[in-house]
Design a protein around this motif. Structure first.
Motif, mmCIF file in Angstrom:
data_model
loop_
_atom_site.group_PDB
_atom_site.id
_atom_site.type_symbol
_atom_site.label_atom_id
_atom_site.label_comp_id
_atom_site.label_asym_id
_atom_site.label_seq_id
_atom_site.Cartn_x
_atom_site.Cartn_y
_atom_site.Cartn_z
ATOM 1 N N ARG A 112 -14.222 4.691 -5.001
ATOM 2 C CA ARG A 112 -15.341 4.020 -5.183
ATOM 3 C C ARG A 112 -14.948 2.480 -5.264
ATOM 4 N NH1 ARG A 112 -17.930 5.829 -10.887
ATOM 5 N NH2 ARG A 112 -19.838 5.855 -9.746
ATOM 6 N N VAL A 113 -15.908 1.792 -4.627
ATOM 7 C CA VAL A 113 -15.830 0.256 -4.263
ATOM 8 C C VAL A 113 -16.692 -0.379 -5.015
ATOM 9 C CG1 VAL A 113 -15.530 -1.548 -2.567
ATOM 10 C CG2 VAL A 113 -14.831 0.801 -2.064
ATOM 11 N N PHE A 114 -16.186 -1.449 -6.065
ATOM 12 C CA PHE A 114 -17.127 -1.990 -6.791
ATOM 13 C C PHE A 114 -17.149 -3.662 -6.276
ATOM 14 C CE2 PHE A 114 -15.891 1.566 -9.333
ATOM 15 C CZ PHE A 114 -16.991 1.837 -10.086
ATOM 16 N N GLU A 115 -18.205 -4.219 -6.227
ATOM 17 C CA GLU A 115 -18.253 -5.692 -5.973
ATOM 18 C C GLU A 115 -19.095 -6.378 -7.021
ATOM 19 O OE1 GLU A 115 -19.881 -6.425 -2.226
ATOM 20 O OE2 GLU A 115 -17.825 -5.532 -1.120
ATOM 21 N N GLU A 116 -18.623 -7.194 -7.871
ATOM 22 C CA GLU A 116 -19.193 -7.809 -9.071
ATOM 23 C C GLU A 116 -19.732 -7.015 -10.127
ATOM 24 O OE1 GLU A 116 -18.943 -11.027 -9.556
ATOM 25 O OE2 GLU A 116 -18.382 -11.754 -7.496
ATOM 26 N N GLY A 117 -18.859 -5.638 -10.345
ATOM 27 C CA GLY A 117 -19.288 -4.717 -11.179
ATOM 28 C C GLY A 117 -20.147 -3.677 -10.561
ATOM 29 N N PRO A 153 -16.137 5.432 -0.066
ATOM 30 C CA PRO A 153 -15.501 5.843 1.007
ATOM 31 C C PRO A 153 -14.471 7.021 0.818
ATOM 32 C CG PRO A 153 -14.689 3.757 0.426
ATOM 33 C CD PRO A 153 -15.553 4.252 -0.477
ATOM 34 N N VAL A 154 -14.050 7.659 2.142
ATOM 35 C CA VAL A 154 -12.798 8.476 1.908
ATOM 36 C C VAL A 154 -11.460 7.897 2.316
ATOM 37 C CG1 VAL A 154 -14.089 10.730 1.982
ATOM 38 C CG2 VAL A 154 -13.378 9.445 4.260
ATOM 39 N N ASP A 155 -11.583 6.302 2.693
ATOM 40 C CA ASP A 155 -10.465 5.743 3.130
ATOM 41 C C ASP A 155 -10.968 3.971 2.826
ATOM 42 O OD1 ASP A 155 -9.229 3.821 5.270
ATOM 43 O OD2 ASP A 155 -8.162 5.816 5.994
ATOM 44 N N ILE A 156 -9.867 3.214 2.560
ATOM 45 C CA ILE A 156 -10.512 1.989 2.270
ATOM 46 C C ILE A 156 -9.518 0.989 2.982
ATOM 47 C CG2 ILE A 156 -11.003 2.408 -0.177
ATOM 48 C CD1 ILE A 156 -8.037 1.424 -1.196
ATOM 49 N N THR A 157 -8.912 1.557 4.077
ATOM 50 C CA THR A 157 -8.341 0.391 4.981
ATOM 51 C C THR A 157 -9.138 -0.641 5.501
ATOM 52 O OG1 THR A 157 -7.255 2.415 5.811
ATOM 53 C CG2 THR A 157 -7.291 0.430 7.235
ATOM 54 N N ALA A 158 -10.500 -0.485 5.554
ATOM 55 C CA ALA A 158 -11.362 -1.630 5.789
ATOM 56 C C ALA A 158 -11.452 -2.792 4.812
ATOM 57 C CB ALA A 158 -12.776 -1.051 6.350
ATOM 58 N N TYR A 159 -11.108 -2.210 3.365
ATOM 59 C CA TYR A 159 -11.368 -2.957 2.609
ATOM 60 C C TYR A 159 -9.830 -3.739 2.031
ATOM 61 C CZ TYR A 159 -15.909 -1.247 1.387
ATOM 62 O OH TYR A 159 -17.197 -0.864 1.420
ATOM 63 N N TRP A 160 -8.780 -3.361 2.801
ATOM 64 C CA TRP A 160 -7.633 -3.799 2.310
ATOM 65 C C TRP A 160 -7.539 -5.231 2.317
ATOM 66 C CZ3 TRP A 160 -4.755 -1.517 -1.117
ATOM 67 C CH2 TRP A 160 -3.695 -1.929 -1.417
ATOM 68 N N ASP A 187 0.403 6.495 1.175
ATOM 69 C CA ASP A 187 -0.541 5.446 1.494
ATOM 70 C C ASP A 187 -1.565 5.383 0.658
ATOM 71 O OD1 ASP A 187 -2.140 3.570 2.840
ATOM 72 O OD2 ASP A 187 -1.414 4.015 4.906
ATOM 73 N N ILE A 188 -1.626 4.373 -0.218
ATOM 74 C CA ILE A 188 -2.881 4.356 -1.076
ATOM 75 C C ILE A 188 -4.190 4.143 -0.441
ATOM 76 C CG2 ILE A 188 -2.855 1.700 -1.717
ATOM 77 C CD1 ILE A 188 -3.096 4.669 -4.294
ATOM 78 N N ARG A 189 -4.123 3.530 0.773
ATOM 79 C CA ARG A 189 -5.479 3.118 1.461
ATOM 80 C C ARG A 189 -6.249 4.574 1.721
ATOM 81 N NH1 ARG A 189 -3.035 -0.410 5.917
ATOM 82 N NH2 ARG A 189 -1.781 1.549 5.929
ATOM 83 N N SER A 190 -5.463 5.498 1.941
ATOM 84 C CA SER A 190 -5.950 6.800 2.758
ATOM 85 C C SER A 190 -5.653 8.350 1.769
ATOM 86 C CB SER A 190 -5.589 6.926 3.836
ATOM 87 O OG SER A 190 -4.040 6.978 4.009
ATOM 88 N N ASP A 191 -4.783 8.247 0.964
ATOM 89 C CA ASP A 191 -4.374 9.296 0.183
ATOM 90 C C ASP A 191 -5.125 9.963 -0.845
ATOM 91 O OD1 ASP A 191 -2.679 9.298 2.369
ATOM 92 O OD2 ASP A 191 -0.723 9.172 1.230
ATOM 93 N N TYR A 245 0.768 -1.088 0.094
ATOM 94 C CA TYR A 245 0.050 0.151 0.097
ATOM 95 C C TYR A 245 0.958 1.313 0.065
ATOM 96 C CZ TYR A 245 0.765 -0.539 4.744
ATOM 97 O OH TYR A 245 1.212 -0.910 6.401
ATOM 98 N N SER A 246 2.096 1.127 0.169
ATOM 99 C CA SER A 246 3.110 2.246 0.018
ATOM 100 C C SER A 246 3.843 2.300 -1.295
ATOM 101 C CB SER A 246 4.036 2.197 1.082
ATOM 102 O OG SER A 246 4.893 1.138 1.011
#
Length: 260
Positions: free
Chosen positions: A86-91, A97-104, A77-81, A67-68
């Motif tokens: 936009r988060v996609f699941e099955e398209g 979100p403004v932070d994707i740490t929970a998805y990492w 940090d690509i998770r927060s910067d 992530y660095s």
């Protein structure tokens, strides 16, 4: 007031103090589109970018789980910067979100692609007006009828961004942008939008409409939102991208990627 230092902007993004669009900020520095995919999908997407360098000019690719991105910025940090993801699941778009740490996850691979916001700085330096900046809005972007070259599960049509210019300025804009192939390079079309499958200019698919005067010609550049269309069709189990207009701002100078 625009933020001029990329590290300061990323820290402001990370802390939640900056959540807007990045156009007009950190002039002189490379801004990037972001695509994050599971490693099992990364090879096909890499090939898609290689086959379609105008809309998908690769700047960096991470190792799985990394992530660095030290080659792009100090303490990045690509998770927060990125201001908005936009988060996609099955398209399907499931979150912005403004932070994707929970998805990492440790199998995620990050791609950073060149962005037209970077060449805007070169156009401004040359004395050309960038309408979306002067009007304080996000650049208008449109889906087109121009097909991309497919790679496995990835395909679809190109997305373009549009900026209007008078004839003489349009010629100069083409000359300036040709020097920046890693940032989409020269426009792919100018004039009649219907020829590339674009309808009404005042109704962009992404971003905001801008004023186009009667004596101006619309110029269309290949756009880094194109991968999002390909991702919608490929429907990977998980994919994370930037939100249109909310880019990753790097420490790389635009001049480092220019062809002299």
């Amino acid at each position: 007031m625009p933020i001029s230092n990329p590290h300061e902007l990323r820290l402001a993004v990370r802390s939640g103090q900056f959540t807007g669009h990045t156009s007009g900020h950190c002039r002189g520095f490379v801004q990037g589109n972001v695509v994050i995919l599971p490693e099992s999908w990364a090879g096909e997407f890499l090939r898609f970018c290689q086959l379609n360098p105008k809309p998908c000019p690769l700047i960096a690719v991470s190792d799985a789980g990394q992530y660095s991105l030290p080659s792009l910025g100090t303490e990045l940090d690509i998770r927060s910067d990125v201001p908005c993801y936009r988060v996609f699941e099955e398209g399907r778009l499931v979150d912005e979100p403004v932070d994707i740490t929970a998805y990492w996850r440790q199998d995620l691979v990050t791609f950073v692609l060149g962005c037209s916001f970077s060449f805007e700085e070169a156009l401004l330096t040359d004395g050309l007006e960038i309408r979306n900046i002067s009007e304080g809005v996000n650049v208008p972007m449109y889906r087109t009828s121009i097909p991309c070259r497919s790679s496995g599960r990835f395909g679809g049509n190109m997305v373009v961004s549009m900026r209007p210019f008078k004839a003489a300025d349009a010629i100069r804009a083409i000359q300036v942008c040709t020097r920046f192939p890693s940032m989409h390079g020269a426009p792919i079309h100018l004039g009649d939008p219907a020829q590339i499958g674009v309808g009404q200019l005042e109704k962009p698919d992404y971003g905001n409409s801008v004023t186009v005067h009667a004596d101006e010609t619309p110029l269309f550049w290949a756009c880094g939102v194109t991968p999002q269309v390909a991702l919608e069709q490929a429907r990977p189990p998980l994919c994370i991208t930037h939100s249109p207009g909310s880019m990753l701002v790097t420490d790389l100078l635009n001049s480092q990627l220019a062809i002299m």
